[in-house]
Enzyme design. Structure first.
Site, mmCIF file in Angstrom:
data_model
loop_
_atom_site.group_PDB
_atom_site.id
_atom_site.type_symbol
_atom_site.label_atom_id
_atom_site.label_comp_id
_atom_site.label_asym_id
_atom_site.label_seq_id
_atom_site.Cartn_x
_atom_site.Cartn_y
_atom_site.Cartn_z
ATOM 1 N N CYS A 2 116.769 49.300 -14.129
ATOM 2 C CA CYS A 2 118.124 49.073 -13.637
ATOM 3 C C CYS A 2 118.082 49.380 -12.147
ATOM 4 O O CYS A 2 117.092 49.877 -11.637
ATOM 5 C CB CYS A 2 119.109 50.032 -14.291
ATOM 6 S SG CYS A 2 119.178 49.891 -16.078
ATOM 7 N N ARG A 27 116.895 43.702 -10.295
ATOM 8 C CA ARG A 27 116.450 44.791 -11.175
ATOM 9 C C ARG A 27 117.170 44.802 -12.520
ATOM 10 O O ARG A 27 116.850 45.600 -13.398
ATOM 11 C CB ARG A 27 116.668 46.146 -10.495
ATOM 12 C CG ARG A 27 115.866 46.330 -9.233
ATOM 13 C CD ARG A 27 116.123 47.700 -8.662
ATOM 14 N NE ARG A 27 115.623 48.735 -9.526
ATOM 15 C CZ ARG A 27 114.400 49.226 -9.497
ATOM 16 N NH1 ARG A 27 113.543 48.759 -8.620
ATOM 17 N NH2 ARG A 27 114.022 50.163 -10.325
ATOM 18 N N TRP A 72 119.929 46.658 -16.716
ATOM 19 C CA TRP A 72 119.082 45.903 -17.644
ATOM 20 C C TRP A 72 118.980 46.794 -18.872
ATOM 21 O O TRP A 72 118.334 47.838 -18.843
ATOM 22 C CB TRP A 72 117.704 45.620 -17.045
ATOM 23 C CG TRP A 72 116.873 44.818 -17.977
ATOM 24 C CD1 TRP A 72 115.934 45.282 -18.850
ATOM 25 C CD2 TRP A 72 116.919 43.412 -18.161
ATOM 26 N NE1 TRP A 72 115.410 44.238 -19.554
ATOM 27 C CE2 TRP A 72 115.982 43.085 -19.162
ATOM 28 C CE3 TRP A 72 117.670 42.386 -17.576
ATOM 29 C CZ2 TRP A 72 115.782 41.771 -19.580
ATOM 30 C CZ3 TRP A 72 117.457 41.093 -17.995
ATOM 31 C CH2 TRP A 72 116.523 40.800 -18.990
ATOM 32 N N ASN A 98 119.033 55.179 -13.984
ATOM 33 C CA ASN A 98 117.966 54.217 -14.236
ATOM 34 C C ASN A 98 116.872 54.976 -14.982
ATOM 35 O O ASN A 98 116.400 55.994 -14.490
ATOM 36 C CB ASN A 98 117.438 53.682 -12.897
ATOM 37 C CG ASN A 98 116.163 52.884 -13.047
ATOM 38 O OD1 ASN A 98 115.923 52.279 -14.085
ATOM 39 N ND2 ASN A 98 115.338 52.883 -12.011
ATOM 40 N N GLY A 99 116.513 54.515 -16.189
ATOM 41 C CA GLY A 99 115.465 55.190 -16.949
ATOM 42 C C GLY A 99 115.890 55.409 -18.384
ATOM 43 O O GLY A 99 116.811 54.751 -18.872
ATOM 44 N N GLU A 479 95.503 33.116 -22.990
ATOM 45 C CA GLU A 479 96.540 33.532 -22.039
ATOM 46 C C GLU A 479 96.053 33.354 -20.601
ATOM 47 O O GLU A 479 96.805 32.920 -19.725
ATOM 48 C CB GLU A 479 96.944 34.983 -22.334
ATOM 49 C CG GLU A 479 97.917 35.608 -21.372
ATOM 50 C CD GLU A 479 99.232 34.866 -21.224
ATOM 51 O OE1 GLU A 479 99.539 33.958 -22.023
ATOM 52 O OE2 GLU A 479 99.970 35.177 -20.266
ATOM 53 N N LYS A 483 97.972 31.018 -17.884
ATOM 54 C CA LYS A 483 98.500 31.547 -16.623
ATOM 55 C C LYS A 483 97.970 30.726 -15.467
ATOM 56 O O LYS A 483 98.712 30.328 -14.590
ATOM 57 C CB LYS A 483 98.073 33.009 -16.493
ATOM 58 C CG LYS A 483 99.045 33.917 -15.866
ATOM 59 C CD LYS A 483 100.199 34.392 -16.704
ATOM 60 C CE LYS A 483 100.833 33.424 -17.624
ATOM 61 N NZ LYS A 483 101.842 33.923 -18.504
ATOM 62 N N GLU A 486 99.469 27.072 -15.366
ATOM 63 C CA GLU A 486 100.895 26.899 -15.077
ATOM 64 C C GLU A 486 101.251 27.190 -13.630
ATOM 65 O O GLU A 486 102.184 26.594 -13.097
ATOM 66 C CB GLU A 486 101.787 27.698 -16.032
ATOM 67 C CG GLU A 486 101.814 29.169 -15.809
ATOM 68 C CD GLU A 486 102.755 29.904 -16.766
ATOM 69 O OE1 GLU A 486 103.900 29.487 -16.933
ATOM 70 O OE2 GLU A 486 102.315 30.929 -17.331
ATOM 71 N N HIS A 502 81.072 23.403 -30.018
ATOM 72 C CA HIS A 502 81.649 22.369 -30.880
ATOM 73 C C HIS A 502 82.420 21.323 -30.070
ATOM 74 O O HIS A 502 83.238 20.597 -30.631
ATOM 75 C CB HIS A 502 82.548 23.014 -31.937
ATOM 76 C CG HIS A 502 81.804 23.972 -32.811
ATOM 77 N ND1 HIS A 502 80.871 23.544 -33.734
ATOM 78 C CD2 HIS A 502 81.793 25.324 -32.867
ATOM 79 C CE1 HIS A 502 80.340 24.606 -34.339
ATOM 80 N NE2 HIS A 502 80.881 25.693 -33.825
ATOM 81 N N LYS A 599 112.200 29.466 -16.906
ATOM 82 C CA LYS A 599 111.933 30.806 -17.436
ATOM 83 C C LYS A 599 112.308 30.890 -18.909
ATOM 84 O O LYS A 599 111.618 31.520 -19.696
ATOM 85 C CB LYS A 599 112.717 31.847 -16.623
ATOM 86 C CG LYS A 599 112.453 33.285 -17.043
ATOM 87 C CD LYS A 599 111.074 33.740 -16.607
ATOM 88 C CE LYS A 599 110.687 35.100 -17.133
ATOM 89 N NZ LYS A 599 109.233 35.293 -17.168
#
Ligand code: F6R
Length: 604
Positions: A2, A27, A72, A98-99, A479, A483, A486, A502, A599
């Site tokens: 946050c 944030r 958040w 925040n936390g 992955e 990454k 993209e 193969h 996103k």
């Protein structure tokens, strides 16, 4: 994650807090609020983006002291009541935080027993009630906050105001807090962008410091004694400051991983008993009767699910599979009562994942969501939810959420394994201790970024890139390739290393770098045989290798992976994130918003 801000000075606090919140919105943006303080404390807060708060703010104010928050969520859905600031019942103490306060349940029960009532579902709300009690016993605001801090477990940065008490009192433990020193006043904030238009003169309080900000400036106390914290000049423009000085959100988020992971595991690990607490309560009889766990997910979340399925099979003695959500059918003669369907989705809004989940529900299966987003659609549709607590991710390419997803799912494998009696306390303790070591191991990789940047420079012009790995290294290979493709728009493919011969081997030449996962838990010795196959076709090889693997003589470049058992492949992935980032950056790509991608994919 946050954002908090506070101001005391000669200027209009309302405009300063409003502007600061706009600068901190990256944030967190699911709710926001402010408390303006004079003889009274006036609180304004709203669910939603800052524009919603604008609708309830007064047009002007005479207050020159204020605190603000952009949220958040980690405890309690985004609602008006859960938005910060939080107050005591009479509303004369207000707090932004925040936390995570880990012992809030216990503190809340204690306060309730003394007659306090609560208006929100947050962990934060205990703080104004505790401060109120300390003030009532005649303490100053500084002493009251110091006394309360002694009772809090967890991580926090706090800003506190109280009617009739001068200024703002702030403190921190494990969460960021910076002070800004301007001509006309003093600021506190989670991050410099909150006030960079007003001052570049900043100081950084240390954990445990209690700071009193008044019109005269900031006084910092450590263990009750006044201390000096060096004031330095930062050299950032506002836009760079918002990204914490990083060129792109993606790079900032890659570097945020150690902190995000600490939040992910905070309060969830009991290493003594070998238990994981995910704040869910799946009945033991149900878990014992389970025949299968099916993960449904897309893209990067699917790769996290592949990693998790392997951990669950190993530790929980249950069949586990990861299914691409857009291909998912609940079929194959499964018994819905004995199948748990887990949706892995950082946004909680991915249409394909939601429709897979709905299929499973229609068939009668129990459902669980693993997500980063409180209040998201997925959380309203499942039986249980576990939050990954990675904080907001702005870059389109998922980085820190992948890491926090896998860490959360590793905790899930301990939880299910222990409940089913399939995992010994010794094995659980080992995995939990690796999880504790994960933030530090990721940091060690981040500290070697320069090596990765130089390698990216050397190999960026490859015709194509192949990522290989086995077992836990296989999802990481997928992955890594996702990454790179993209954000750099290069052709990249990832596959289990055994698949090379193969088909894909036909594409391997001296112009196609191969990136291999050579870690514990990834059958590195067998992958080394594949490395030899590609080397004999002239391909340059980069190996993400743990110290226990003798990779040096087979690969052109070794990225060293700290020893961390089954989580080494997850750590290796951080090298792939950095490699992808630097290749894309060299090519001048639009890293935070790659072409054609969004996103959150809310269409099927
Ligand atoms: C890749 C990426 C996507 C998402 C996918 C699922 O970097 O971000 O592949 O992982 O669209 O999104 P969530 O996790 O929100 O369901």
């Amino acid at each position: 994650m946050c954002g908090i801000i506070g101001y005391v000075g000669s200027e209009d606090a309302l405009s300063i807090i409003r502007e600061g919140l706009a600068n901190l919105e990256y944030r967190g943006y699911d709710s926001a609020g402010t408390a303006l303080c004079g003889e009274t404390v006036d609180v304004y807060k709203r669910k939603g983006e800052l524009s919603a708060l604008e609708g309830v703010l007064p047009s002007s104010s005479t207050a020159t002291t204020g605190i603000g928050h952009t949220r958040w969520s980690t405890h309690g859905e985004p609602t008006d009541a859960n938005a910060h600031p939080h107050t005591n019942e009479s509303g004369d103490v207000a707090v932004v935080h925040n936390g995570i306060i880990e012992n809030y349940d216990e503190l809340k029960a204690e306060l309730e027993a003394r007659g306090h009532t609560f208006a929100s579902e947050t962990d934060t709300e205990v703080v104004p009630h505790l401060v109120e009690e300390e003030l009532e016993s005649g303490r100053s605001l500084v002493d009251a906050v110091s006394a309360v801090v002694d009772r809090l477990a967890g991580s926090y940065a706090l800003g506190v105001v109280a009617a009739g008490h001068e200024g703002v009192v702030a403190t921190r433990n494990g969460n960021p807090l910076v002070l800004g020193h301007a001509e006309d006043g003093t600021f506190l904030a989670s991050d410099v962008p909150a006030f960079v238009e007003h001052t570049r003169r900043v100081s950084y309080p240390e954990d445990g410091d209690v700071i009193h900000i008044t019109r005269e400036g900031a006084t910092v106390y450590a263990d009750g004694e006044e201390v000096d914290r060096e004031v330095i000049e930062v050299d950032w423009d506002a836009e760079a400051a918002e990204k914490g000085g990083y060129e792109h959100y993606m790079l900032k988020e890659i570097h945020e991983q150690p902190r995000a992971l600490r939040q992910t595991i905070s309060g969830r690990i009991d290493e003594v008993q070998g238990e994981a607490d995910l704040e869910i309560d799946l009945p033991t009889e149900y878990l014992n009767s389970l025949e299968e766990i099916q993960f449904v997910a897309c893209g990067t979340s699917y790769h996290a699910a592949l990693y998790a399925a392997k951990l669950l099979e190993e530790y929980a003695d249950v069949r586990a599979s990861a299914e691409i959500a857009s291909e998912y059918e609940f079929d194959g003669g499964r018994d819905p009562w004995r199948t748990l369907v887990v949706a892995v989705t950082q946004s909680g809004e991915t249409a394909d994942t939601l429709s897979a989940l709905r299929r499973a529900k229609r068939a009668g299966a129990r459902t669980l969501a693993v997500t980063n987003t409180l209040g998201s659609t997925v959380t309203r549709e499942v039986d249980d939810t576990v939050f990954i607590r990675a904080g907001p991710e702005i870059g389109v390419a998922a980085t820190k959420t992948f890491c926090s997803q896998v860490a959360t799912l590793a905790l899930l494998s301990v939880y299910v394994g222990r409940e089913r009696g399939a995992m010994s306390s010794g094995d659980a303790r080992e995995l939990l201790s690796d999880l504790r070591g994960l933030p530090g191991a990721v940091q060690q990789v981040l500290d070697r970024e320069e090596q990765v940047r130089v390698a990216a420079e050397e190999y960026a012009d490859g015709d194509a890139f192949f990522f290989i790995g086995r077992r836990l290294g296989a999802p990481v290979a997928l992955e890594g390739a996702l990454k790179l493709k993209e954000i750099s728009y290069d052709h990249a493919e990832g596959f289990p290393a055994g698949e090379l011969k193969h088909g894909p081997l036909a594409l391997v030449t001296s112009e196609t770098p191969v990136l291999a996962v050579l870690t514990e838990g990834s059958n590195a010795d067998e992958t080394l045989n594949n490395v030899k196959e590609v080397e004999s076709r002239g391909a340059p090889v980069i190996g993400c290798a743990s110290l226990s693997v003798d990779a040096e003589k087979y690969v052109d470049e070794v990225f060293e992976v700290p020893e961390l058992g089954e989580l080494e492949s997850l750590v290796a992935n951080v090298y792939f994130q950095l490699f992808s980032y630097h290749v894309a950056n060299l090519k001048g790509r639009s890293i935070d918003k790659p072409r054609n991608l969004a996103k959150s994919v809310t269409v099927g």
